[in-house]
Design an enzyme around this catalytic site. Sequence first.
Site, PDB file in Angstrom:
ATOM      1  N   LYS A   9       0.829  -1.207   0.000  1.00 36.82           N
ATOM      2  CA  LYS A   9       0.000   0.000   0.000  1.00 36.82           C
ATOM      3  C   LYS A   9       0.871   1.268   0.000  1.00 36.82           C
ATOM      4  O   LYS A   9       2.087   1.193   0.239  1.00 36.82           O
ATOM      5  CB  LYS A   9      -0.937  -0.049   1.218  1.00 36.82           C
ATOM      6  CG  LYS A   9      -1.963  -1.185   1.158  1.00 36.82           C
ATOM      7  CD  LYS A   9      -2.908  -1.136   2.362  1.00 36.82           C
ATOM      8  CE  LYS A   9      -3.971  -2.217   2.300  1.00 36.82           C
ATOM      9  NZ  LYS A   9      -4.905  -2.158   3.454  1.00 36.82           N
ATOM     10  N   TYR A  49     -12.274  -2.905  -3.709  1.00 35.83           N
ATOM     11  CA  TYR A  49     -12.790  -2.914  -2.332  1.00 35.83           C
ATOM     12  C   TYR A  49     -14.325  -2.911  -2.282  1.00 35.83           C
ATOM     13  O   TYR A  49     -14.895  -2.494  -1.278  1.00 35.83           O
ATOM     14  CB  TYR A  49     -12.231  -1.715  -1.566  1.00 35.83           C
ATOM     15  CG  TYR A  49     -10.802  -1.909  -1.077  1.00 35.83           C
ATOM     16  CD1 TYR A  49     -10.453  -3.003  -0.281  1.00 35.83           C
ATOM     17  CD2 TYR A  49      -9.804  -0.987  -1.393  1.00 35.83           C
ATOM     18  CE1 TYR A  49      -9.142  -3.174   0.180  1.00 35.83           C
ATOM     19  CE2 TYR A  49      -8.491  -1.153  -0.936  1.00 35.83           C
ATOM     20  CZ  TYR A  49      -8.175  -2.253  -0.144  1.00 35.83           C
ATOM     21  OH  TYR A  49      -6.891  -2.425   0.313  1.00 35.83           O
ATOM     22  N   PHE A  57     -15.566   3.138   6.851  1.00 30.78           N
ATOM     23  CA  PHE A  57     -14.184   3.435   6.470  1.00 30.78           C
ATOM     24  C   PHE A  57     -13.949   3.397   4.958  1.00 30.78           C
ATOM     25  O   PHE A  57     -12.840   3.620   4.487  1.00 30.78           O
ATOM     26  CB  PHE A  57     -13.213   2.478   7.175  1.00 30.78           C
ATOM     27  CG  PHE A  57     -13.445   1.011   6.889  1.00 30.78           C
ATOM     28  CD1 PHE A  57     -12.900   0.402   5.770  1.00 30.78           C
ATOM     29  CD2 PHE A  57     -14.211   0.232   7.760  1.00 30.78           C
ATOM     30  CE1 PHE A  57     -13.113  -0.940   5.505  1.00 30.78           C
ATOM     31  CE2 PHE A  57     -14.429  -1.120   7.501  1.00 30.78           C
ATOM     32  CZ  PHE A  57     -13.879  -1.705   6.375  1.00 30.78           C
ATOM     33  N   ARG A  85      -1.378 -14.650   4.028  1.00 35.89           N
ATOM     34  CA  ARG A  85      -2.249 -13.963   5.012  1.00 35.89           C
ATOM     35  C   ARG A  85      -1.672 -14.145   6.422  1.00 35.89           C
ATOM     36  O   ARG A  85      -1.692 -13.207   7.230  1.00 35.89           O
ATOM     37  CB  ARG A  85      -3.672 -14.524   4.955  1.00 35.89           C
ATOM     38  CG  ARG A  85      -4.423 -14.220   3.671  1.00 35.89           C
ATOM     39  CD  ARG A  85      -5.126 -12.895   3.651  1.00 35.89           C
ATOM     40  NE  ARG A  85      -6.148 -12.731   4.659  1.00 35.89           N
ATOM     41  CZ  ARG A  85      -6.946 -11.654   4.740  1.00 35.89           C
ATOM     42  NH1 ARG A  85      -6.824 -10.665   3.840  1.00 35.89           N
ATOM     43  NH2 ARG A  85      -7.840 -11.543   5.681  1.00 35.89           N
ATOM     44  N   THR A  91      -5.632  -7.803  10.447  1.00 34.26           N
ATOM     45  CA  THR A  91      -5.925  -6.540   9.755  1.00 34.26           C
ATOM     46  C   THR A  91      -5.521  -5.332  10.588  1.00 34.26           C
ATOM     47  O   THR A  91      -4.928  -4.381  10.083  1.00 34.26           O
ATOM     48  CB  THR A  91      -7.444  -6.463   9.456  1.00 34.26           C
ATOM     49  OG1 THR A  91      -7.809  -7.628   8.705  1.00 34.26           O
ATOM     50  CG2 THR A  91      -7.803  -5.210   8.690  1.00 34.26           C
ATOM     51  N   ARG A 102       2.346  -6.839   9.435  1.00 25.50           N
ATOM     52  CA  ARG A 102       1.637  -5.736  10.100  1.00 25.50           C
ATOM     53  C   ARG A 102       2.073  -5.610  11.555  1.00 25.50           C
ATOM     54  O   ARG A 102       2.120  -4.510  12.113  1.00 25.50           O
ATOM     55  CB  ARG A 102       0.135  -5.959   9.997  1.00 25.50           C
ATOM     56  CG  ARG A 102      -0.414  -5.693   8.578  1.00 25.50           C
ATOM     57  CD  ARG A 102      -1.760  -6.327   8.384  1.00 25.50           C
ATOM     58  NE  ARG A 102      -2.429  -5.925   7.150  1.00 25.50           N
ATOM     59  CZ  ARG A 102      -3.496  -6.545   6.663  1.00 25.50           C
ATOM     60  NH1 ARG A 102      -3.998  -7.599   7.294  1.00 25.50           N
ATOM     61  NH2 ARG A 102      -4.063  -6.129   5.548  1.00 25.50           N
ATOM     62  N   ASN A 112      -2.097   0.078   7.097  1.00 29.85           N
ATOM     63  CA  ASN A 112      -1.670  -1.251   7.562  1.00 29.85           C
ATOM     64  C   ASN A 112      -0.842  -2.010   6.520  1.00 29.85           C
ATOM     65  O   ASN A 112      -0.867  -3.221   6.449  1.00 29.85           O
ATOM     66  CB  ASN A 112      -2.861  -2.075   8.066  1.00 29.85           C
ATOM     67  CG  ASN A 112      -3.807  -2.482   6.954  1.00 29.85           C
ATOM     68  OD1 ASN A 112      -3.691  -1.989   5.835  1.00 29.85           O
ATOM     69  ND2 ASN A 112      -4.724  -3.382   7.251  1.00 29.85           N
ATOM     70  N   HIS A 115      -2.003  -5.516   1.389  1.00 35.33           N
ATOM     71  CA  HIS A 115      -3.240  -6.256   1.088  1.00 35.33           C
ATOM     72  C   HIS A 115      -2.859  -7.639   0.584  1.00 35.33           C
ATOM     73  O   HIS A 115      -1.885  -7.781  -0.150  1.00 35.33           O
ATOM     74  CB  HIS A 115      -4.046  -5.545  -0.011  1.00 35.33           C
ATOM     75  CG  HIS A 115      -5.129  -6.422  -0.589  1.00 35.33           C
ATOM     76  ND1 HIS A 115      -6.360  -6.543  -0.008  1.00 35.33           N
ATOM     77  CD2 HIS A 115      -5.126  -7.273  -1.660  1.00 35.33           C
ATOM     78  CE1 HIS A 115      -7.092  -7.411  -0.713  1.00 35.33           C
ATOM     79  NE2 HIS A 115      -6.369  -7.863  -1.711  1.00 35.33           N
ATOM     80  N   GLU A 126      -9.197 -10.500  -8.095  1.00 30.46           N
ATOM     81  CA  GLU A 126      -8.292  -9.365  -7.862  1.00 30.46           C
ATOM     82  C   GLU A 126      -7.112  -9.373  -8.833  1.00 30.46           C
ATOM     83  O   GLU A 126      -6.697  -8.316  -9.312  1.00 30.46           O
ATOM     84  CB  GLU A 126      -7.798  -9.405  -6.413  1.00 30.46           C
ATOM     85  CG  GLU A 126      -8.936  -9.163  -5.426  1.00 30.46           C
ATOM     86  CD  GLU A 126      -8.533  -9.350  -3.965  1.00 30.46           C
ATOM     87  OE1 GLU A 126      -7.360  -9.707  -3.708  1.00 30.46           O
ATOM     88  OE2 GLU A 126      -9.392  -9.131  -3.087  1.00 30.46           O
TER      89      GLU A 126
HETATM   90  P1  IDP Z   1      -7.755  -7.288   5.156  1.00 33.51           P
HETATM   91  O1  IDP Z   1      -6.966  -6.212   4.436  1.00 33.51           O
HETATM   92  O2  IDP Z   1      -6.982  -7.861   6.315  1.00 33.51           O
HETATM   93  O3  IDP Z   1      -8.309  -8.354   4.222  1.00 33.51           O
HETATM   94  P2  IDP Z   1     -10.445  -6.190   5.265  1.00 33.51           P
HETATM   95  O4  IDP Z   1     -11.434  -6.471   6.340  1.00 33.51           O
HETATM   96  O5  IDP Z   1     -10.677  -6.811   3.923  1.00 33.51           O
HETATM   97  O6  IDP Z   1      -9.004  -6.559   5.827  1.00 33.51           O
HETATM   98  O7  IDP Z   1     -10.376  -4.599   5.098  1.00 33.51           O
HETATM   99  C1  IDP Z   1      -9.730  -4.016   3.984  1.00 33.51           C
HETATM  100  C2  IDP Z   1      -8.899  -2.869   4.475  1.00 33.51           C
HETATM  101  O8  IDP Z   1      -9.780  -1.856   4.984  1.00 33.51           O
HETATM  102  C3  IDP Z   1      -7.961  -3.189   5.638  1.00 33.51           C
HETATM  103  O9  IDP Z   1      -6.726  -3.716   5.222  1.00 33.51           O
HETATM  104  C4  IDP Z   1      -7.828  -1.853   6.324  1.00 33.51           C
HETATM  105  O10 IDP Z   1      -6.829  -1.060   5.684  1.00 33.51           O
HETATM  106  C5  IDP Z   1      -9.175  -1.210   6.090  1.00 33.51           C
HETATM  107  N1  IDP Z   1     -10.056  -1.392   7.269  1.00 33.51           N
HETATM  108  C6  IDP Z   1     -10.653  -2.530   7.669  1.00 33.51           C
HETATM  109  N2  IDP Z   1     -11.368  -2.329   8.784  1.00 33.51           N
HETATM  110  C7  IDP Z   1     -11.229  -1.018   9.092  1.00 33.51           C
HETATM  111  C8  IDP Z   1     -11.719  -0.179  10.144  1.00 33.51           C
HETATM  112  O11 IDP Z   1     -12.460  -0.618  11.040  1.00 33.51           O
HETATM  113  N3  IDP Z   1     -11.327   1.141  10.123  1.00 33.51           N
HETATM  114  C9  IDP Z   1     -10.518   1.652   9.155  1.00 33.51           C
HETATM  115  N4  IDP Z   1     -10.032   0.902   8.163  1.00 33.51           N
HETATM  116  C10 IDP Z   1     -10.370  -0.412   8.119  1.00 33.51           C
HETATM  117 MG    MG Z   2      -9.696  -8.174   2.719  1.00 33.64          MG
END
Ligand code: IDP
Ligand code: MG
Length: 150
Positions: A9, A49, A57, A85, A91, A102, A112, A115, A126
């Site tokens: 990212k 996304y 968010f 993963r 996350t 992370r 974070n 992805h 994707e």
């Molecule tokens: P992942 O990246 O671990 O698969 P996802 O739930 O798919 O997690 O969420 C996608 C991205 O959205 C996350 O990597 C993070 O950057 C962001 N995200 C997820 N949950 C939150 C939140 O509660 N607040 C702000 N950003 C979030």
């Molecule tokens: Mg995800």
Amino acid sequence: MEKTLILLKPDTIQRSLSGKIISRFENKGFKIIGMKLMKVSRTLAETHYSEHKGKPFFEDLVSFITSSPIIAIVLESENVISIARNMMGATNPIDALPGTIRGDFGISVEYNIIHGSDSETSAKREISLFFNKEEIIEHSKSIQKWITGD
Ligand code: IDP
Ligand code: MG
């Protein structure tokens, strides 16, 4: 062979951490079959996304991923989706264990670092969003037999 989409990212590129993270995947024994620096368009970000559309968010996430270049990578290996993963960690960096990407490099759930696709269906979808067929370069490596026996 299983494939996954990894995105380094904008925070990773801005913080010059790309090499460290790519090294982890190379050291693990994954094969890189696609890689490019790119700017993500708003359309691509919203499509990628789309499962998060409507969440509080979502707008910040789209703004963040389009704010500065990313590095998109396709990794190939047996079980690469789950293993990558696990290497990424949870996350939210609050929950990500030390030793994970992370856990070692992130503090904020928004910034974070990385992805990674979460299933075979997501990976196929994707990869086709981010890469043309010609940009995926399948190749063999003689060391593979010392990594997985193949
Ligand atoms: P992942 O990246 O671990 O698969 P996802 O739930 O798919 O997690 O969420 C996608 C991205 O959205 C996350 O990597 C993070 O950057 C962001 N995200 C997820 N949950 C939150 C939140 O509660 N607040 C702000 N950003 C979030
Ligand atoms: Mg995800």
